[in-house]
Scaffold this motif. Structure first.
Motif, PDB file in Angstrom:
ATOM      1  N   ALA A  23     -66.960  22.408 -73.627  1.00 56.44           N
ATOM      2  CA  ALA A  23     -67.328  22.087 -72.262  1.00 56.44           C
ATOM      3  C   ALA A  23     -66.665  22.874 -71.267  1.00 56.44           C
ATOM      4  CB  ALA A  23     -67.195  20.525 -72.035  1.00 56.44           C
ATOM      5  N   GLU A  24     -65.532  23.324 -71.385  1.00 63.91           N
ATOM      6  CA  GLU A  24     -64.640  24.102 -70.546  1.00 63.91           C
ATOM      7  C   GLU A  24     -65.169  25.463 -70.177  1.00 63.91           C
ATOM      8  OE1 GLU A  24     -63.078  22.183 -68.702  1.00 63.91           O
ATOM      9  OE2 GLU A  24     -61.423  20.908 -69.729  1.00 63.91           O
ATOM     10  N   ALA A  25     -65.723  25.961 -71.276  1.00 63.66           N
ATOM     11  CA  ALA A  25     -66.429  27.297 -71.049  1.00 63.66           C
ATOM     12  C   ALA A  25     -67.643  27.197 -70.551  1.00 63.66           C
ATOM     13  CB  ALA A  25     -66.422  27.737 -72.785  1.00 63.66           C
ATOM     14  N   ALA A  26     -68.284  26.285 -70.763  1.00 69.18           N
ATOM     15  CA  ALA A  26     -69.653  26.063 -69.969  1.00 69.18           C
ATOM     16  C   ALA A  26     -69.571  25.868 -68.537  1.00 69.18           C
ATOM     17  CB  ALA A  26     -70.359  24.694 -70.610  1.00 69.18           C
ATOM     18  N   ARG A  27     -68.335  25.098 -68.274  1.00 64.51           N
ATOM     19  CA  ARG A  27     -68.163  24.932 -66.812  1.00 64.51           C
ATOM     20  C   ARG A  27     -67.800  26.109 -66.076  1.00 64.51           C
ATOM     21  NH1 ARG A  27     -65.713  20.473 -63.812  1.00 64.51           N
ATOM     22  NH2 ARG A  27     -65.578  19.338 -65.582  1.00 64.51           N
ATOM     23  N   MET A  28     -66.970  27.062 -66.727  1.00 66.28           N
ATOM     24  CA  MET A  28     -66.450  28.140 -66.194  1.00 66.28           C
ATOM     25  C   MET A  28     -67.642  29.241 -65.798  1.00 66.28           C
ATOM     26  SD  MET A  28     -63.679  30.990 -67.722  1.00 66.28           S
ATOM     27  CE  MET A  28     -62.489  29.719 -68.095  1.00 66.28           C
ATOM     28  N   ASP A  41     -63.387  21.954 -61.174  1.00 63.54           N
ATOM     29  CA  ASP A  41     -63.376  23.234 -61.972  1.00 63.54           C
ATOM     30  C   ASP A  41     -61.874  23.726 -61.754  1.00 63.54           C
ATOM     31  OD1 ASP A  41     -65.989  23.179 -62.236  1.00 63.54           O
ATOM     32  OD2 ASP A  41     -66.428  24.112 -60.563  1.00 63.54           O
ATOM     33  N   VAL A  42     -61.328  23.526 -60.763  1.00 67.11           N
ATOM     34  CA  VAL A  42     -59.820  24.280 -60.631  1.00 67.11           C
ATOM     35  C   VAL A  42     -58.969  23.310 -61.335  1.00 67.11           C
ATOM     36  CG1 VAL A  42     -57.993  24.197 -59.221  1.00 67.11           C
ATOM     37  CG2 VAL A  42     -60.316  25.006 -58.081  1.00 67.11           C
ATOM     38  N   LEU A  85     -52.119  23.691 -54.844  1.00 67.18           N
ATOM     39  CA  LEU A  85     -51.175  24.242 -55.502  1.00 67.18           C
ATOM     40  C   LEU A  85     -51.731  25.051 -57.128  1.00 67.18           C
ATOM     41  CD1 LEU A  85     -48.471  21.687 -55.709  1.00 67.18           C
ATOM     42  CD2 LEU A  85     -47.992  23.959 -54.907  1.00 67.18           C
ATOM     43  N   GLN A  86     -52.814  24.327 -57.732  1.00 73.03           N
ATOM     44  CA  GLN A  86     -53.296  24.841 -58.605  1.00 73.03           C
ATOM     45  C   GLN A  86     -54.150  26.229 -58.299  1.00 73.03           C
ATOM     46  OE1 GLN A  86     -55.828  21.412 -59.857  1.00 73.03           O
ATOM     47  NE2 GLN A  86     -54.304  20.842 -61.224  1.00 73.03           N
ATOM     48  N   CYS A  87     -54.808  26.295 -57.326  1.00 74.58           N
ATOM     49  CA  CYS A  87     -55.408  27.246 -56.966  1.00 74.58           C
ATOM     50  C   CYS A  87     -54.415  28.812 -56.811  1.00 74.58           C
ATOM     51  CB  CYS A  87     -56.195  27.226 -55.479  1.00 74.58           C
ATOM     52  SG  CYS A  87     -57.752  26.277 -55.575  1.00 74.58           S
TER      53      CYS A  87
END
Length: 269
Positions: A23-28, A41-42, A85-87
């Motif tokens: 799912a993470e790859a699809a989100r990216m 997303d971040v 901070l994450q960005c």
């Protein structure tokens, strides 16, 4: 836009991301395709790139993804400190990690140093004052900071009220920083040109006389870009937009270009 064209054309890149599965790859892949990055997303990307086995850094270094991160860090509107901070971490990671080299202790130190610089710059932008510009100039050696500051300068220059207190003999400090960035980073000159052309085509909440002075100042900045081995893009812009620009400014620009060429020939003799 140019970025959207890049994202749509880069089908092989999107397929390679989705091909990793999950799912993470699809989100990216969706984020890159839509050119819209959300807090979720971040959060997901941050979790991936702080894991023991992070995905290839090339996914973050994709042109569209990198541009989104720069915009989030330097021109984002979120008040969520965790998101900010994450960005900044993702941007530091993307600019410090090489896809061809293993991640070493030195790499981690470089990420930490870049993150520290991004945090210093962020604090100077909150709020952005006249005094901030001089301090910001101390950090433009990092291309990612210079890139982000061009976004800030663009926002400033396109504000209709920006030149309300304009004094021709004292150019805005953001234009001086713009000049320093253009001198130091040849790769950012196309972006520097874009900032000036957007400003030239903006309407300001000032009198016609002041607006004319402002455009004269901006044309002088174009001339400076022209002198930095960036002549063809500047001349192309003038040629394409001459019918929309003040004739006297175009004539003054052309005459100054001729004078500069004559000075160059004199120096070569």
């Amino acid at each position: 836009s140019t970025g959207r064209g890049h994202a749509v054309r880069d089908v092989s890149f999107l397929l390679s991301v989705v091909g990793k599965g999950g799912a993470e790859a699809a989100r990216m892949a969706r984020t890159i395709h839509l050119e819209k990055i959300t807090m979720a997303d971040v959060d997901a990307l941050h979790r991936l790139y702080t894991s023991d086995e992070p995905p290839p850094v090339t996914h973050l270094q994709n042109t569209s993804m990198l541009e989104m991160l720069v915009r989030e860090v330097f021109a984002g509107t979120t008040q969520n400190e965790k998101h900010a901070l994450q960005c900044r971490y993702l941007l530091a990671y993307a600019t410090c990690v090489s896809p061809d080299c293993p991640i070493t202790e030195e790499t981690h130190l470089k990420i930490e140093d870049t993150l520290e610089t991004l945090e210093k710059v962020f604090s100077l932008l909150q709020p952005l004052t006249e005094q901030s510009w001089g301090k910001l100039a101390e950090h433009i050696h990092l291309p990612v900071v210079a890139h982000g500051l061009l976004l800030c300068i663009e926002t400033q220059l396109c504000d209709p009220s920006f030149f309300l207190n304009f004094v021709p003999s004292s150019p805005p400090l953001c234009l001086l920083l713009h000049e320093r960035i253009a001198v130091r980073h040849a790769a950012l000159r196309p972006h520097a040109l874009h900032v000036l052309t957007r400003a030239l085509e903006s309407d300001y909440a000032v009198s016609e006389m002041v607006q004319s002075r402002v455009r004269e100042l901006l044309m002088q900045r174009l001339l400076y870009l022209f002198s930095l081995d960036f002549a063809i893009p500047v001349l192309t812009y003038i040629e394409e937009k001459q019918s929309k620009l003040d004739t006297s400014l175009v004539v003054a620009f052309v005459l100054e270009v001729r004078r500069e060429r004559e000075r160059e020939r004199e120096r070569e003799r």
